[in-house]
Design an enzyme around this catalytic site. Sequence first.
Site, PDB file in Angstrom:
ATOM      1  N   CYS A 104      -0.201  -8.957  17.540  1.00 36.21           N
ATOM      2  CA  CYS A 104       1.149  -8.380  17.516  1.00 36.21           C
ATOM      3  C   CYS A 104       2.223  -9.457  17.572  1.00 36.21           C
ATOM      4  O   CYS A 104       3.392  -9.164  17.341  1.00 36.21           O
ATOM      5  CB  CYS A 104       1.368  -7.457  18.706  1.00 36.21           C
ATOM      6  N   CYS A 150      -4.480  -4.336  24.078  1.00 42.41           N
ATOM      7  CA  CYS A 150      -3.363  -4.071  23.174  1.00 42.41           C
ATOM      8  C   CYS A 150      -3.575  -2.704  22.523  1.00 42.41           C
ATOM      9  O   CYS A 150      -4.643  -2.438  21.981  1.00 42.41           O
ATOM     10  CB  CYS A 150      -3.288  -5.149  22.104  1.00 42.41           C
ATOM     11  N   HIS A 169       4.141   1.463   2.218  1.00 43.48           N
ATOM     12  CA  HIS A 169       5.290   0.719   1.684  1.00 43.48           C
ATOM     13  C   HIS A 169       5.915   1.489   0.524  1.00 43.48           C
ATOM     14  O   HIS A 169       7.132   1.576   0.400  1.00 43.48           O
ATOM     15  CB  HIS A 169       4.856  -0.643   1.130  1.00 43.48           C
ATOM     16  N   LYS A 202     -11.557  13.240  -0.196  1.00 45.72           N
ATOM     17  CA  LYS A 202     -10.959  14.001  -1.299  1.00 45.72           C
ATOM     18  C   LYS A 202     -10.272  13.077  -2.301  1.00 45.72           C
ATOM     19  O   LYS A 202      -9.238  13.414  -2.867  1.00 45.72           O
ATOM     20  CB  LYS A 202      -9.965  15.027  -0.757  1.00 45.72           C
ATOM     21  N   HIS A 220       0.840  -1.199   0.000  1.00 49.97           N
ATOM     22  CA  HIS A 220       0.000   0.000   0.000  1.00 49.97           C
ATOM     23  C   HIS A 220       0.877   1.252   0.000  1.00 49.97           C
ATOM     24  O   HIS A 220       2.103   1.168  -0.101  1.00 49.97           O
ATOM     25  CB  HIS A 220      -0.966  -0.026   1.181  1.00 49.97           C
ATOM     26  N   LYS A 266     -13.521   8.006  -6.801  1.00 47.74           N
ATOM     27  CA  LYS A 266     -14.104   6.693  -6.512  1.00 47.74           C
ATOM     28  C   LYS A 266     -14.192   5.904  -7.807  1.00 47.74           C
ATOM     29  O   LYS A 266     -14.348   6.460  -8.877  1.00 47.74           O
ATOM     30  CB  LYS A 266     -15.494   6.864  -5.913  1.00 47.74           C
ATOM     31  N   HIS A 277      -4.322  -3.395  18.659  1.00 45.54           N
ATOM     32  CA  HIS A 277      -5.482  -4.189  18.235  1.00 45.54           C
ATOM     33  C   HIS A 277      -6.723  -3.932  19.075  1.00 45.54           C
ATOM     34  O   HIS A 277      -7.807  -4.365  18.718  1.00 45.54           O
ATOM     35  CB  HIS A 277      -5.133  -5.675  18.272  1.00 45.54           C
TER      36      HIS A 277
HETATM   37 ZN   LIG Z   1      -1.809  -6.357  19.372  1.00 42.68          ZN
END
Ligand SMILES: [Zn+2]
Length: 638
Positions: free
Chosen positions: A130, A144, A22, A296, A19, A299, A147
């Site tokens: 994790c 966490c 990266h 913004k 994505h 689509k 998460h």
């Molecule tokens: Zn976690």
Amino acid sequence: MSGTFYITTPIYYVNARPHLGHAYTTIVADVAARFHFMTGQETFLLTGTDEHGDKVVRAAKAENLSPRVYVDKISALFKALWPQLNIRYGAFIRTTDPAHILVVEQILKKIHAAGDIYFSEYEGLYCFGCERFYTERELVNGRCPDHETEPEVIRESNYFFKMSRYQDWLIDHITRNPDFIRPERYRNEVLSFLKEPLEDLCISRPKTRLEWGITLPFDPNYVTYVWFDALLNYVSALGYPDGDRYRKFWPKAQHIVAKDILKPHGIYWPIMLKAAGIPLYQHLNVHGYWNVDQSKMSKSLGNVVEPLELKNVYGLDAFRFFLMREMAFGLDAGFNEVSLINRINSDLANDLGNLFSRVLAMAHKYFDGVVPAMDPAVEKEFTLELEQDAAGTIAAYAGDMESFAFHKALATVWEFINRLNKYIDVTAPWELAKKKSSLKQLEAVIYNLLEGLRIISGLIYPIMPDTAETMHRHLGMEPDPDAFKLERLKKWKTIAAGQKLPKSVTLFPRIDPEKRQLAAQTDSDPAPIVVKPEISIEDFRKVDLRVATVIHAERLPRARKLLKIEIDLGEKRTIIAGIAESYAPEELAGKQIIIVANLKPAKIMGVLSNGMLIAASEKGKTAVATLDGKIAPGTPLN
Ligand SMILES: [Zn+2]
């Protein structure tokens, strides 16, 4: 400057597809490597994929694949993306590479033998998301922080790395080397972590719980994964301990990471290196997050377009420029299509593009597209400040690029662009062109402007390599990457007089923000083909493909892209297909098409769609697969 430069991205975890985050990190690495090439250094960029651990096993299971097949598939997606972003890496490492595994074993053995790894029972709060234990203090309301799930209590024996032993040493190292971790805010963050006692790091998992890792060389019942696996890629990829690359590049190592993995890179990794007797890296460069503003963004099929797709819409160089200009390295930044268009229109089309077209148009108009010579009699009067400004620009730019302040480096280049625009206004070449007596002055002005553009083409090279080369070619220069080296850029009067200039081009067309849409996609390189994992003929036969004849088709109210299609499949059925932008309903009647007859029916916009037609889509255009010859409806294809 000479010497070497080694830059790494993190190895990307293969539990998800690539994505924007990266892409940004890897583009930064490429920009840094290209800049260091310009300084005369030999550069090496490392990227790759991190392929072990629970999360990979789970992601593979979710797709009904073995971990091995799954990691091959996702790793290939990353590998295929980088050339599309014009990233030139020296090596692409995978933590499942046998050579990497050997290095991990070797270093684990060494640290174990030195007494820095011990075996102990541990009970702790473990987050499966994790893949790590948490201390009470690290949890937020008992959950966490990543998460927001409650960790589970797990008790097991494991191997631990004695990090605590090196805490004072690390504090000392970071204090003595203020730019070891940069920008400064992250250095301060690490130092503040280190104010608390450092806990030893659990580095193993029993094989009863996880097999998809690297077996510990001193205990076959355990695997290591995560840090002792992943971080060591930075040295294993170079051929540690005696590879030529290792000897050449490791002493100049710099890492780039996003702030979420600051702690492992700023604390665990230097301590691991110290314990293994490996010299430390030079700099850890830490960047912030992109916050994508979905309101913004364009689509497509009702979904917000992935930021990465915008490179195909607006051009790769503009996309790279936006990422490097918009984010102050180290801080978070907002990503949205509107800002991207604004940057393209103001910085690229207006400032840079206009200057380039204006100067070349004058060179063609006044000198027939031949580079004029500069007469020494007027040289001083017309050049002096410009030459000095160029030198000052290059120096400031180099300092900022060196320290990863890319947005500042680009701002400096744009000041110089504005400086050249002012130079045109002040010298008014159109006035000089009116009189024969000012020919020499006109020649000097145009020559200096061409030189200014040459320098700009070099300074944008790391960020926009293709545009740099286009500019360079239109300044009448031979293609030669060495021409962008700073030593050469600095030399004023490099363009040869008498050189013929090719016809000008528009570097960046202006974009009408009202008309932005993905249909306007440019002809970029086709995406590389990543074939899905192999299936058996039995698997294929599970799909019931049948010939069908379209009886009637109509639009669905409030669904721009959908058609409701009545088909004859030996029996009458209704299907919904997203082809309304490529087919008018009346075009379809009578066509023989191919249907997946046993697809589970699904309700789409209130209508039950019973089957799916086969079609191919490319850049918003769809083509339905039809039959070459009349066949009875309902006839199977396989
Ligand atoms: Zn976690």
